[in-house]
Design a protein around this motif. Sequence first.
Motif, PDB file in Angstrom:
ATOM      1  N   LEU A 131      -0.181  47.092   0.791  1.00  0.00           N
ATOM      2  CA  LEU A 131      -1.122  46.433   1.685  1.00  0.00           C
ATOM      3  C   LEU A 131      -0.635  46.597   3.115  1.00  0.00           C
ATOM      4  CD1 LEU A 131      -1.726  43.025  -0.088  1.00  0.00           C
ATOM      5  CD2 LEU A 131      -3.341  44.885   0.117  1.00  0.00           C
ATOM      6  N   GLY A 155      -6.319  42.019  -2.304  1.00  0.00           N
ATOM      7  CA  GLY A 155      -6.411  43.234  -3.099  1.00  0.00           C
ATOM      8  C   GLY A 155      -6.095  43.051  -4.564  1.00  0.00           C
ATOM      9  N   VAL A 161      -8.924  47.053   2.685  1.00  0.00           N
ATOM     10  CA  VAL A 161      -8.400  47.275   1.344  1.00  0.00           C
ATOM     11  C   VAL A 161      -9.548  47.183   0.356  1.00  0.00           C
ATOM     12  CG1 VAL A 161      -6.851  46.356  -0.425  1.00  0.00           C
ATOM     13  CG2 VAL A 161      -6.214  46.241   1.981  1.00  0.00           C
ATOM     14  N   SER A 171      -3.752  45.725  -6.029  1.00  0.00           N
ATOM     15  CA  SER A 171      -3.637  47.021  -5.374  1.00  0.00           C
ATOM     16  C   SER A 171      -2.232  47.147  -4.798  1.00  0.00           C
ATOM     17  CB  SER A 171      -4.702  47.188  -4.296  1.00  0.00           C
ATOM     18  OG  SER A 171      -4.891  45.997  -3.611  1.00  0.00           O
ATOM     19  N   GLU A 210      -9.535  41.362   2.911  1.00  0.00           N
ATOM     20  CA  GLU A 210      -9.709  42.739   2.462  1.00  0.00           C
ATOM     21  C   GLU A 210     -10.626  43.520   3.408  1.00  0.00           C
ATOM     22  OE1 GLU A 210     -10.899  42.195  -1.562  1.00  0.00           O
ATOM     23  OE2 GLU A 210      -8.896  41.484  -2.071  1.00  0.00           O
TER      24      GLU A 210
END
Lengths: 328, 547, 183
Positions: free
Chosen positions: B471, B340, B271, B468, B266
Amino acid sequence: MTLTGNFILDQTLTIILYGTIVVLFVSVNALFLVWAERKISARIQLRQGPLHVGFQGALQTIADAIKLISKELIWPRESDKFVFWLAPILVFAPVLSAFIIIPLSQHFVIRDLNVGFLFVFSLTNISFIGIFIAGWSSNSKYALLGSMRAVAQNISYEIPLLLSTMGIVMAAGSLRLTDIVAYQNKYWFICTQFPAFLIFITAALAEANRAPFDIPEAESELVAGFHTEYSGMRFALFFLGEYTAIFISSAIGASLFLGGWHGPFLPGPVWLLLKTYLLVFIVMWIRWTFPRLRSDQLMALAWKVLIPFAMFNILVTAILIYYQKFFI
Amino acid sequence: MVSTLVKTNIKDWLLETIKPEEFSEKNLKVAGILFEALVPQNKIAEVAREYFSQGYFLESITAVDFSECLEIVYHFNQWGPAKRSCIKILAPKNASGAPIATAPSITSIYKAADWFEREIFDMFGVVFQGHPHLKRILLPESSTIHPLLKSFKGEPKGSDVEQCLKLLKEDAETFEITYPQSIKQQNNHYYLNMGPQHPSTHGVLRLLLHLDGERVLDAEPVIGYSHRHHEKMMEIQNYLACWPNFGRLDYVGAMSYNFGYALLIEKAMGVVPPPRVEYIRVLTTELNRIASHLLWMGTFLLDLGGFTPFFYCFDDREKVLDILEAATGERLTYDYFRFGGVDHDIPQEMVPAIKKFIPAFKERLRDYDKLVTKNVIFEHRTKGLGLLSKENALAYGVTGPALRGSGIAMDLRRDEPYSIYPELDFNIPTRTDGDVYSRYVVRVKEMEESLKIIAQIIDKIPAGDFKSGKLPKNVPKGEYYSSVESTRGSFGIYLVSDGTLNPYRIRLRTPSFSNLNAIIDMLPGCLISDVIAVLGSTDIVLPEIDR
Amino acid sequence: MIQYLKSVSSGLISLATGMAITLRYAFKKPVTVIYPKERIPMKRFKGPIAFVKEEKSQDHLCIACNACIKTCPSRCMSLVAAKSAVDGKRVLTDFKVNYMLCSLCSLCIDVCPTDALKHDDPNYDMVSLTQRDLVMDLLKPFRDAGTPLTKIPVVDPAAPKTPVAAAATPPPAPKSPEAPAAS
């Protein structure tokens, strides 16, 4: 001539009879004790223990015994063969002979020796020679370490074990177990000799190589200690010896401190067995509660705590007995 | 006024005295390091000495194989707020072949360098000049390969496997122990190989003990029996496929290793996970920490001969695992985190289950206190034993509860804050004695602190996504370091990315590796029974050491 | 002396507390679950990888894009696709998962663009005597049900490149188990 012939025959038959009874009892008792130990440990540890073979797994030990008997007896290549073979027998046999002196009731005792329980303690010491040569002959480092520990432990714990009983001997005025038990018809020695009882239990645990004093076989340190290289029935003999030793120690403890065959309603032998099993339970309960001591701490406990307290106990007992006589 | 000797900032000192060939400042939040410097080979000892004198510990040494030269990377960090710096030296490859490259050794300064340099020798063939006993550490001593070199083809083909088996067999046949210099054969002294098959070595560890009676004169851990080469494995697969490796490094506390990798990627991709994810992550990690400590506690007491607490601990651990299973579907080797996000949202019934667990476990902790911590036998077995001094902790780079048992409150959850840890209220338990008992107490207290963290966040988990959305496809080119406080200490991942789908080099800095190394100085003078206690108190997990 | 007596007595007390605790636990209910007879219900369990059955068409969703194969860390999946004889699209003809190698990371489920994969229902005691049983054919339930996607005739990759003719003629002798179903 015929008289002595008859006498010898008579004696031989008695020995064989008693021997058979004792061996049978020992085997059945050991099976029961192993099962009881498993069940007790399981309950303490929130488990169920053996369940599937027989009622509540009661026959599990027999299954295990069959497994052990059918297993291969392994000879380590570098071992000293004869001594290796001798060791388990040497551990097991002396323990058996201790049954000779346990008084089940006033008259029901195989041999009422006047040296009494000293005889047992001297015999059980032979089994330590067995343990030592088991470790020595295995030619394995773990086994050797275990046997070295066993010898040191034995030497240290003989002393408090005997000292703790001396108060009783002085009070009862005899070494004979029947006399000691008979003396307890009014009150049990645990009431007057409670510290001695604690010392006795501790020393007996150590003598029987039981946790928290199981340093000769400490499985997390020495793999299996002195019996690392043993398998099958030879291993089982060590096991049997250990459980029988516990039973013997508990029986003697029950005779010395808990009033032996004395008790209301039930016959004497039943009381003795009940008391013995109570002590066995305590021994198991202790085993499943405490961590193991280190070998030097074990020595320190014997020499710095148990022996001074036992000495002190003897002193106090002696003074009391003296003044008792003085006043009466 | 007499001016005391003020230590200059290590960065200024580097720039002034050493004059590095390359120097670049980085961001601790993004790259995981404050600055990196490339210094000449002959200056590295001087640099290390300065770092040591300023109280930095050696977090890891590793190497990266570039086609014409090897880059040896040193990570130094400080107790207290993280000040990680990265020093590099170049070791050009030898044209003639053997040895592949040479570099100066810093074992005389940092004791931790001993094993790190042996590992580099093992994996890259770099010969460290001045190393006292440079030999292979993870691979068998008879092997001829240096697997982390790029020229070594990752997947062993049939013939290679056969070759490997043959070598292993030869190794077993011509096995000869080469003792370190310090161990000398004397009369009535003897050696005991504790392990690799031993009930209390917690896996396949071999402890080579030099004994006089029962007293340990010298000890040497021999590792590598469960070596699987995670680092090479990860080099030959893409970033996503590395996930299962992190569940299998430290299988007891796998969640924090997941955390480390998630943070690393990340950071690299830029992210930011949604808030719900952060809460879920911290929740599961702390639960896993409790489970891991419980397993340790049970087995440690088992080592000491206390059979019963083992079952109580496992009973509690089962409850934790039941809770975690409801979320992850796994009980041991978690592959729960994702870049994420997490793999699966936590179920509704997890919150009440945890709420039920907290008071029950507190009750249990009180029982452990009475049954174990205050037990006179336990105290005698553990107090004043296996002392780890601050000096040794620094020299060996010990981290985690072992370090906190020596009185240093170093915890990356506070010192290099990540996720939502800065918002949480928790203490860092420490003890000053540095013995087995204090390490034990620190871990028990840590369970209480984890419980406190869980109680804080259990009601505050925000609603939202558990992943999330989009990506980036690749990890950008560059070097990244991420570090988390795992159950056993600070776990670091050093990533060299070349912008392709596969990582160019991933280095795993596993805490147990350094912690086990420190045992060499704890054991002499102990009895065999104490060896078990000391080994147990370091809380090692062998697959993590051997990787 | 007083110190000594104090330490001995406190030691004895600590031992007694320990024994009281173990005795208390001895009367608690055992936590053992006698496994084959009793079972803990699974809340979430990662079973073997299986195809999602789409509700409408009762068919699988795989488009044979190979994303899962590329990701699988254990390399336990294998996929065979062929050209459809009808419209020339890629058609899945074989999908096998070697459950012995699977590390249950569920990455294949994550990367699947059509969400065609899932973990199968909890089957905790999956046991087999041969390794073959653990190599799972994911298409088998669909072939057994005879869903439309498994019935698409495909171009035999081994046959010479005459697509139209190959599509007309039935495929040659069955080499693999899926061949009869496909024809």
